[in-house]
Scaffold this active site. Structure first.
Site, PDB file in Angstrom:
ATOM      1  N   ASN A  10      -4.149   3.462  -9.208  1.00 41.87           N
ATOM      2  CA  ASN A  10      -3.915   2.335 -10.235  1.00 41.87           C
ATOM      3  C   ASN A  10      -4.860   1.910 -10.451  1.00 41.87           C
ATOM      4  O   ASN A  10      -5.859   1.069  -9.618  1.00 41.87           O
ATOM      5  CB  ASN A  10      -3.003   1.239  -9.473  1.00 41.87           C
ATOM      6  CG  ASN A  10      -2.866   0.040 -10.526  1.00 41.87           C
ATOM      7  OD1 ASN A  10      -3.245   0.159 -11.566  1.00 41.87           O
ATOM      8  ND2 ASN A  10      -2.440  -0.970  -9.747  1.00 41.87           N
ATOM      9  N   TRP A  11      -5.594   2.032 -11.816  1.00 44.63           N
ATOM     10  CA  TRP A  11      -6.801   1.685 -12.330  1.00 44.63           C
ATOM     11  C   TRP A  11      -7.133   0.250 -12.736  1.00 44.63           C
ATOM     12  O   TRP A  11      -8.174  -0.150 -12.769  1.00 44.63           O
ATOM     13  CB  TRP A  11      -7.284   2.406 -13.476  1.00 44.63           C
ATOM     14  CG  TRP A  11      -7.772   3.921 -13.197  1.00 44.63           C
ATOM     15  CD1 TRP A  11      -7.701   4.527 -11.977  1.00 44.63           C
ATOM     16  CD2 TRP A  11      -7.846   4.998 -14.217  1.00 44.63           C
ATOM     17  NE1 TRP A  11      -8.294   5.740 -12.252  1.00 44.63           N
ATOM     18  CE2 TRP A  11      -8.334   6.294 -13.493  1.00 44.63           C
ATOM     19  CE3 TRP A  11      -8.150   4.942 -15.781  1.00 44.63           C
ATOM     20  CZ2 TRP A  11      -8.378   7.269 -14.165  1.00 44.63           C
ATOM     21  CZ3 TRP A  11      -8.535   6.092 -16.184  1.00 44.63           C
ATOM     22  CH2 TRP A  11      -8.826   7.480 -15.462  1.00 44.63           C
ATOM     23  N   LYS A  12      -5.919  -0.384 -12.690  1.00 46.62           N
ATOM     24  CA  LYS A  12      -5.972  -1.693 -13.107  1.00 46.62           C
ATOM     25  C   LYS A  12      -6.809  -2.014 -14.399  1.00 46.62           C
ATOM     26  O   LYS A  12      -6.837  -1.081 -15.219  1.00 46.62           O
ATOM     27  CB  LYS A  12      -6.571  -2.581 -11.993  1.00 46.62           C
ATOM     28  CG  LYS A  12      -5.690  -2.315 -10.672  1.00 46.62           C
ATOM     29  CD  LYS A  12      -6.057  -3.120  -9.552  1.00 46.62           C
ATOM     30  CE  LYS A  12      -5.209  -3.032  -8.258  1.00 46.62           C
ATOM     31  NZ  LYS A  12      -5.187  -3.813  -7.310  1.00 46.62           N
ATOM     32  N   HIS A  95       4.216  -5.145  -9.806  1.00 49.83           N
ATOM     33  CA  HIS A  95       2.916  -5.323  -9.072  1.00 49.83           C
ATOM     34  C   HIS A  95       2.707  -6.664  -8.615  1.00 49.83           C
ATOM     35  O   HIS A  95       2.947  -7.444  -9.556  1.00 49.83           O
ATOM     36  CB  HIS A  95       1.754  -4.385  -9.696  1.00 49.83           C
ATOM     37  CG  HIS A  95       0.609  -4.085  -8.993  1.00 49.83           C
ATOM     38  ND1 HIS A  95      -0.228  -5.281  -8.726  1.00 49.83           N
ATOM     39  CD2 HIS A  95       0.078  -3.278  -8.449  1.00 49.83           C
ATOM     40  CE1 HIS A  95      -1.284  -4.756  -7.917  1.00 49.83           C
ATOM     41  NE2 HIS A  95      -0.956  -3.468  -7.747  1.00 49.83           N
ATOM     42  N   GLU A  97       0.089  -8.277  -8.644  1.00 46.04           N
ATOM     43  CA  GLU A  97      -1.018  -8.849  -9.819  1.00 46.04           C
ATOM     44  C   GLU A  97       0.147  -9.657 -10.862  1.00 46.04           C
ATOM     45  O   GLU A  97      -0.224 -10.480 -11.440  1.00 46.04           O
ATOM     46  CB  GLU A  97      -2.123  -8.010  -9.988  1.00 46.04           C
ATOM     47  CG  GLU A  97      -3.015  -7.988  -8.932  1.00 46.04           C
ATOM     48  CD  GLU A  97      -3.638  -6.657  -8.744  1.00 46.04           C
ATOM     49  OE1 GLU A  97      -3.783  -5.963  -9.770  1.00 46.04           O
ATOM     50  OE2 GLU A  97      -4.423  -6.586  -7.869  1.00 46.04           O
ATOM     51  N   GLU A 167       3.503  -2.572  -1.100  1.00 46.56           N
ATOM     52  CA  GLU A 167       2.262  -3.277  -1.310  1.00 46.56           C
ATOM     53  C   GLU A 167       2.106  -4.591  -0.680  1.00 46.56           C
ATOM     54  O   GLU A 167       2.475  -5.627  -1.303  1.00 46.56           O
ATOM     55  CB  GLU A 167       1.331  -3.168  -2.598  1.00 46.56           C
ATOM     56  CG  GLU A 167       1.604  -1.724  -3.351  1.00 46.56           C
ATOM     57  CD  GLU A 167       0.688  -1.637  -4.540  1.00 46.56           C
ATOM     58  OE1 GLU A 167      -0.221  -0.982  -4.152  1.00 46.56           O
ATOM     59  OE2 GLU A 167       0.894  -2.311  -5.302  1.00 46.56           O
ATOM     60  N   GLY A 173      -6.746  -5.179  -2.129  1.00 45.58           N
ATOM     61  CA  GLY A 173      -8.193  -5.354  -2.374  1.00 45.58           C
ATOM     62  C   GLY A 173      -8.808  -6.659  -1.382  1.00 45.58           C
ATOM     63  O   GLY A 173      -9.854  -6.863  -1.672  1.00 45.58           O
ATOM     64  N   SER A 213      -5.486  -1.233   0.089  1.00 41.33           N
ATOM     65  CA  SER A 213      -6.653  -0.846   0.745  1.00 41.33           C
ATOM     66  C   SER A 213      -6.580   0.282   1.312  1.00 41.33           C
ATOM     67  O   SER A 213      -7.225   0.765   2.413  1.00 41.33           O
ATOM     68  CB  SER A 213      -7.028  -1.846   1.806  1.00 41.33           C
ATOM     69  OG  SER A 213      -7.520  -3.112   1.208  1.00 41.33           O
ATOM     70  N   GLY A 234      -5.567   1.304  -5.199  1.00 41.90           N
ATOM     71  CA  GLY A 234      -6.268   0.635  -6.094  1.00 41.90           C
ATOM     72  C   GLY A 234      -7.806   1.003  -6.408  1.00 41.90           C
ATOM     73  O   GLY A 234      -8.251   2.055  -6.957  1.00 41.90           O
ATOM     74  N   GLY A 235      -8.615   0.187  -5.823  1.00 42.89           N
ATOM     75  CA  GLY A 235     -10.007   0.156  -5.764  1.00 42.89           C
ATOM     76  C   GLY A 235     -10.616   1.542  -5.742  1.00 42.89           C
ATOM     77  O   GLY A 235     -11.594   2.144  -6.144  1.00 42.89           O
TER      78      GLY A 235
HETATM   79  P1  13P Z   1      -6.536  -1.770  -3.504  1.00 45.10           P
HETATM   80  O1  13P Z   1      -6.323  -0.159  -3.065  1.00 45.10           O
HETATM   81  O2  13P Z   1      -7.720  -1.978  -4.284  1.00 45.10           O
HETATM   82  O3  13P Z   1      -6.118  -2.647  -2.235  1.00 45.10           O
HETATM   83  O4  13P Z   1      -5.265  -2.014  -4.733  1.00 45.10           O
HETATM   84  C1  13P Z   1      -3.978  -1.616  -4.103  1.00 45.10           C
HETATM   85  C2  13P Z   1      -3.352  -1.783  -5.297  1.00 45.10           C
HETATM   86  O5  13P Z   1      -3.015  -3.141  -5.703  1.00 45.10           O
HETATM   87  C3  13P Z   1      -2.570  -0.492  -6.107  1.00 45.10           C
HETATM   88  O6  13P Z   1      -1.673  -0.940  -6.758  1.00 45.10           O
END
Ligand code: 13P
Length: 254
Positions: A10-12, A95, A97, A167, A173, A213, A234-235
């Site tokens: 997930n590149w956000k 999600h 966020e 999640e 994050g 994470s 994510g990251g």
């Molecule tokens: P991180 O891997 O950066 O913690 O993010 C997880 C995420 O929100 C994937 O959708």
């Protein structure tokens, strides 16, 4: 039946369409022959270029959000049919966020999921408890509510047409990951909730991914748990080599 092993990046809100193309070019040779299904949830503007680069490779491109209407006067919004035509095959919904920064309600997520099924784009439903809910011992209650509300009234012909992602919000994050044992417990519970809705057999076929994470050094242990069918990253997915390392950990699992 063995469940699909799936890794989603997930590149956000990162990467332009040109950066997306460079990334995919770098990623593809590294994941060739791997048994995991690999998905990338990219920004809207990168879907078409990413899908063009991924063509014929075992890589699926999707979106991170969509509107619940088929079309309409909704300035700034995007519809499932538009995403599909651009080359998206799946969409992340719910999600944390979206829930917590953009105030998406459980009812809205339910409507989006119904729309995704109706317009034939695979929903990846994200659920998870906040730190406060976690510390208060409310994980199960929150997961049950989020799953049941999102999947209420799904027509029979679409039963089980989804990927679920657990999640925990406190792990996103933050560098804090759920331990494999904690994650397994949450996943087993999510599967019980799915079984109540769809029956045990269908629930046993739905892939449930862990997110929060995930890094190359913790992926293998998480993926070794019996109800963890992949990871939502994510990251660490922003770097093609790092995501490829995580995907590599799917080898030898199951
Ligand atoms: P991180 O891997 O950066 O913690 O993010 C997880 C995420 O929100 C994937 O959708």
């Amino acid at each position: 039946m063995a469940r699909d092993l799936i890794v989603i990046g997930n590149w956000k809100m990162y990467k332009t369409s040109r950066e997306a193309a460079d990334y995919i070019e770098q990623l593809l040779p590294k994941i060739e022959g791997n048994k995991a299904r690999v998905f990338l949830a990219v920004p809207f503007t990168s879907i078409a270029s990413a899908a063009a680069c991924a063509k014929q490779a075992k890589l699926e491109i999707g979106a991170q959000n969509m509107n619940d209407a088929r079309d309409g006067a909704f300035t700034g919004e995007i519809a499932a049919l538009m995403l599909k035509e651009a080359g998206a095959t799946f969409v992340l919904l719910g999600h944390s966020e979206r829930r917590h920064i953009f105030g998406e309600s459980e009812d809205l997520i339910h409507r989006k999921l119904a729309r995704a099924l109706q317009d034939d784009i695979l929903p990846v439903l994200c659920v998870g408890e906040t730190l406060e809910e976690h510390e208060a011992g409310n994980m199960k209650e929150v997961l049950k509510r989020q799953i049941e509300s999102a999947l209420a009234d799904v027509p029979k012909e679409h039963a089980g047409d989804l990927i679920l992602a657990y999640e925990p919000v406190w792990a996103i994050g933050t560098g804090k990951t759920a331990t494999p044992k904690q994650a397994q417990e949450a996943h087993a519970f999510c599967r019980e909730c799915l079984a109540e809705i769809y029956g045990k057999r269908k629930a046993g076929q739905i892939s449930i991914l862990y997110g929060g994470s995930v890094k190359p050094d913790n992926a293998k242990k998480l993926l070794s748990e019996k109800d963890i069918d992949g990871v939502l990253v994510g990251g660490a997915s922003l770097d093609a080599d790092t995501l490829a390392d995580i995907i590599q950990h799917c080898e030898g699992i199951r």
